[in-house]
Motif scaffolding. Structure first.
Motif, mmCIF file in Angstrom:
data_model
loop_
_atom_site.group_PDB
_atom_site.id
_atom_site.type_symbol
_atom_site.label_atom_id
_atom_site.label_comp_id
_atom_site.label_asym_id
_atom_site.label_seq_id
_atom_site.Cartn_x
_atom_site.Cartn_y
_atom_site.Cartn_z
ATOM 1 N N VAL A 131 -2.120 6.774 -1.798
ATOM 2 C CA VAL A 131 -1.451 6.680 -0.511
ATOM 3 C C VAL A 131 -1.225 5.205 -0.188
ATOM 4 C CG1 VAL A 131 -1.662 7.091 1.964
ATOM 5 C CG2 VAL A 131 -2.425 8.832 0.354
ATOM 6 N N LEU A 132 0.009 4.885 0.167
ATOM 7 C CA LEU A 132 0.325 3.554 0.659
ATOM 8 C C LEU A 132 0.541 3.613 2.165
ATOM 9 C CD1 LEU A 132 2.928 2.276 -1.990
ATOM 10 C CD2 LEU A 132 0.433 2.286 -2.118
ATOM 11 N N ARG A 133 0.386 2.479 2.817
ATOM 12 C CA ARG A 133 0.676 2.436 4.250
ATOM 13 C C ARG A 133 1.464 1.179 4.568
ATOM 14 N NH1 ARG A 133 -3.330 -0.347 7.403
ATOM 15 N NH2 ARG A 133 -5.003 -1.209 6.122
ATOM 16 N N LYS A 134 2.328 1.319 5.578
ATOM 17 C CA LYS A 134 3.159 0.199 5.998
ATOM 18 C C LYS A 134 2.352 -0.747 6.880
ATOM 19 C CE LYS A 134 7.735 2.342 5.916
ATOM 20 N NZ LYS A 134 8.894 2.756 6.741
ATOM 21 N N VAL A 135 2.568 -2.039 6.661
ATOM 22 C CA VAL A 135 1.957 -3.064 7.510
ATOM 23 C C VAL A 135 3.026 -4.082 7.874
ATOM 24 C CG1 VAL A 135 -0.376 -2.799 6.569
ATOM 25 C CG2 VAL A 135 1.205 -4.403 5.494
ATOM 26 N N PRO A 136 2.879 -4.752 9.019
ATOM 27 C CA PRO A 136 3.904 -5.716 9.433
ATOM 28 C C PRO A 136 3.917 -6.996 8.605
ATOM 29 C CG PRO A 136 2.097 -5.643 11.017
ATOM 30 C CD PRO A 136 1.866 -4.523 10.054
ATOM 31 N N ASP A 137 2.800 -7.296 7.902
ATOM 32 C CA ASP A 137 2.723 -8.543 7.150
ATOM 33 C C ASP A 137 1.962 -8.332 5.845
ATOM 34 O OD1 ASP A 137 2.558 -11.113 6.220
ATOM 35 O OD2 ASP A 137 1.321 -11.880 7.854
ATOM 36 N N VAL A 138 2.700 -8.162 4.745
ATOM 37 C CA VAL A 138 2.058 -7.910 3.450
ATOM 38 C C VAL A 138 1.431 -9.167 2.856
ATOM 39 C CG1 VAL A 138 3.438 -5.898 2.807
ATOM 40 C CG2 VAL A 138 4.261 -8.188 2.247
ATOM 41 N N ARG A 140 -0.868 -10.842 3.958
ATOM 42 C CA ARG A 140 -2.309 -10.795 4.186
ATOM 43 C C ARG A 140 -3.017 -9.945 3.141
ATOM 44 N NH1 ARG A 140 -3.487 -8.430 9.791
ATOM 45 N NH2 ARG A 140 -5.606 -8.848 9.056
ATOM 46 N N TYR A 141 -2.246 -9.170 2.378
ATOM 47 C CA TYR A 141 -2.823 -8.218 1.430
ATOM 48 C C TYR A 141 -2.150 -8.404 0.068
ATOM 49 C CZ TYR A 141 -3.721 -6.115 6.018
ATOM 50 O OH TYR A 141 -4.087 -5.905 7.326
ATOM 51 N N GLY A 142 -2.359 -7.468 -0.812
ATOM 52 C CA GLY A 142 -1.605 -7.401 -2.056
ATOM 53 C C GLY A 142 -0.595 -6.278 -1.935
ATOM 54 N N GLN A 143 0.676 -6.589 -2.117
ATOM 55 C CA GLN A 143 1.737 -5.611 -1.923
ATOM 56 C C GLN A 143 1.742 -4.565 -3.039
ATOM 57 O OE1 GLN A 143 6.360 -5.854 -0.566
ATOM 58 N NE2 GLN A 143 5.784 -7.152 -2.280
ATOM 59 N N ALA A 144 2.000 -3.318 -2.665
ATOM 60 C CA ALA A 144 2.173 -2.226 -3.629
ATOM 61 C C ALA A 144 3.572 -1.657 -3.452
ATOM 62 C CB ALA A 144 1.127 -1.141 -3.408
ATOM 63 N N LEU A 145 4.268 -1.416 -4.563
ATOM 64 C CA LEU A 145 5.661 -0.977 -4.500
ATOM 65 C C LEU A 145 5.854 0.346 -5.226
ATOM 66 C CD1 LEU A 145 7.499 -4.355 -5.237
ATOM 67 C CD2 LEU A 145 7.116 -3.289 -3.003
ATOM 68 N N LEU A 146 6.702 1.201 -4.637
ATOM 69 C CA LEU A 146 7.055 2.486 -5.237
ATOM 70 C C LEU A 146 8.543 2.532 -5.522
ATOM 71 C CD1 LEU A 146 5.166 5.002 -2.888
ATOM 72 C CD2 LEU A 146 4.512 4.389 -5.217
ATOM 73 N N GLY A 164 5.925 -4.468 4.719
ATOM 74 C CA GLY A 164 5.909 -3.838 3.408
ATOM 75 C C GLY A 164 4.816 -2.805 3.308
ATOM 76 N N THR A 165 4.507 -2.395 2.077
ATOM 77 C CA THR A 165 3.507 -1.355 1.853
ATOM 78 C C THR A 165 2.347 -1.903 1.030
ATOM 79 O OG1 THR A 165 4.831 -0.578 -0.032
ATOM 80 C CG2 THR A 165 5.073 0.609 2.055
ATOM 81 N N ILE A 166 1.154 -1.426 1.365
ATOM 82 C CA ILE A 166 -0.065 -1.838 0.676
ATOM 83 C C ILE A 166 -0.889 -0.600 0.329
ATOM 84 C CG2 ILE A 166 -0.139 -4.061 1.890
ATOM 85 C CD1 ILE A 166 -2.453 -2.843 3.607
ATOM 86 N N ASN A 167 -1.870 -0.788 -0.509
ATOM 87 C CA ASN A 167 -2.751 0.304 -0.890
ATOM 88 C C ASN A 167 -3.550 0.791 0.318
ATOM 89 O OD1 ASN A 167 -4.413 2.043 -2.389
ATOM 90 N ND2 ASN A 167 -5.861 0.408 -2.872
ATOM 91 N N GLY A 168 -3.599 2.105 0.480
ATOM 92 C CA GLY A 168 -4.349 2.677 1.592
ATOM 93 C C GLY A 168 -5.751 3.146 1.215
ATOM 94 N N GLY A 169 -6.089 3.119 -0.088
ATOM 95 C CA GLY A 169 -7.444 3.474 -0.496
ATOM 96 C C GLY A 169 -7.750 4.963 -0.507
ATOM 97 N N PHE A 170 -6.731 5.790 -0.675
ATOM 98 C CA PHE A 170 -6.895 7.246 -0.760
ATOM 99 C C PHE A 170 -6.197 7.684 -2.046
ATOM 100 C CE2 PHE A 170 -6.476 11.660 -0.118
ATOM 101 C CZ PHE A 170 -7.153 12.075 1.018
ATOM 102 N N TYR A 171 -6.945 8.336 -2.954
ATOM 103 C CA TYR A 171 -6.431 8.593 -4.297
ATOM 104 C C TYR A 171 -6.592 10.060 -4.704
ATOM 105 C CZ TYR A 171 -7.580 3.596 -4.269
ATOM 106 O OH TYR A 171 -7.710 2.267 -3.925
#
Length: 235
Positions: A131-138, A140-146, A164-171
């Protein structure tokens, strides 16, 4: 359906307000946060949970027991030392008996459509979906792309501030992947997922726009408390 619930971290960032218990056992309306996560997993069709525990793990076991109070089966996989996310999943995975299983952090709460998650896994014949989630500022994180449901980049550093989208930690993971995780301390996010991408493993995912919170810091812990009181969280 089985799930591995990662509850072995030390929770140092929350220690100032929750010092007597593991972070996922922090109380919300007189119930541990992890009970809300467990009830949500049951709604997703999970019938068995393997708790990956470490720091004060006996407190988790004392509370959840064999899971019969919630109508599920529960077991425990103890870490004698911190194993990282992938190491903890591999350790708990010794008790996984189904072809695929959920894995998630016990200090995060999601409300998502899990049927679309499993359908994506089957439709794309994936080894793992996340699961990815949208954040206002990628940045700050590591970006994940689909791209068309397939993961094309992960933990990608971005200099500019942008949405952009980042890892949400649900697999959702195929059990066969467990054999590729080495023994010892291993990170799923920094070690295994980038390695699997390089190896050409079929990884995919979806973007979740539903409710999400990580109670890793006091501000978000208190925010979840308020969201439960105000009925913004469906339990």
């Amino acid at each position: 359906m089985q799930a591995v619930l990662l509850a072995g971290g030390l929770g140092t960032r929350l220690r100032s307000v929750v010092s007597d218990r593991p972070k996922p056992m922090a109380l919300i309306e007189e119930k541990p946060f992890m009970e809300y996560v467990v009830k949500q997993l049951i709604r997703y069709g999970v019938t068995e949970i393997i708790f990956a525990v470490g720091y004060k793990g006996s407190m988790v076991e004392d509370y959840f027991g064999d899971g019969s109070n919630w109508g599920i089966r529960v077991s425990y996989a103890y870490e004698e030392e911190l194993l990282g996310t992938a190491g903890a999943i591999k350790n708990a995975g010794k008790q996984v008996t189904e072809d695929m299983f959920f894995a998630l952090n016990a200090d995060t709460f999601y409300q998502i459509d899990c049927s679309s998650f499993t359908e994506l896994m089957e439709e794309k014949d994936l080894d793992m979906a996340l699961v990815l989630r949208k954040v206002p500022d990628v940045s700050r994180y590591g970006q994940a792309l689909l791209e068309n449901g397939r993961l094309t980049a992960f933990d990608e550093k971005v200099e500019e501030s942008k949405e952009g989208t980042i890892n949400g930690g649900f697999y959702l993971i195929k059990r066969a992947l467990l054999d590729t995780i080495p023994e010892g301390k291993v990170s799923l996010e920094h070690d295994m997922i980038p390695r699997w991408l390089l190896e050409g493993r079929k990884l995919g995912g979806l973007v979740n726009d539903g409710y999400f919170i990580d109670i890793g810091i006091p501000e978000d812990y208190y925010r979840f408390m308020e969201d439960v009181k105000e009925g913004r969280v469906i339990i």
